[in-house]
Design a protein around this motif. Structure first.
Motif: not given
Length: 146
Positions: A98-106, A112-113, A135-138
């Motif tokens: 649930e929620g939206n996330a900012t994903f950082y990779l290198d 993403v949702g 809330d972001l749930k992952y």
């Protein structure tokens, strides 16, 4: 309460199996618990969740139960992250519930949702933060190299 679809659970089991087959081997052995139906089934219980500086986390399967893989759910408040970008020798998978996330990779980021998986290869610098207003749930699947 969080409902995970049968498809999602099958996908997570497939990812864990792939990690087991292709991943790093544990370097030391440890005594495994006696497995029973009671300790192999873990239904979410917020009363057993651990509070963190950014929200809370719940361990569905930790290194005291599993042979190599762990499964935890992280809940992160808006505008927060569990920790700054980091790296480690274990590969790691996130699955956004649930929620939206900012994903950082290198050095790169993407927003993403829900129902999105994020893969962190071994030793890659990575991080995840809440990019939404709720809330972001992952889920976090990680190999325990002991």
């Amino acid at each position: 309460m969080i409902t995970i679809t049968r498809f999602t659970m099958l996908a997570l089991i497939g990812m864990m199996t792939q990690q087991h087959v292709q991943g790093q081997k544990a370097t030391t052995a440890k005594e495994q618990p006696v497995y029973t139906l009671e300790n192999c089934v873990n239904e979410f219980n917020k009363a057993k969740a651990k509070e963190t500086r950014s929200g809370y986390q719940y361990w569905f399967a930790d290194k005291d139960l599993t042979h190599e893989n762990t499964l935890k759910m992280s809940i992160v408040a808006p505008g927060r992250s569990t920790h700054p970008p980091h790296h480690h020798p274990e590969e790691e998978l996130f699955y956004i519930l649930e929620g939206n996330a900012t994903f950082y990779l290198d050095g790169e980021t993407v927003e993403v949702g829900p129902h999105t998986s994020l893969y962190c290869p071994p030793n890659a610098e990575h991080g995840i933060s809440n990019a939404g207003s709720g809330d972001l749930k992952y889920l976090v699947i990680k190999k325990d190299l002991r």
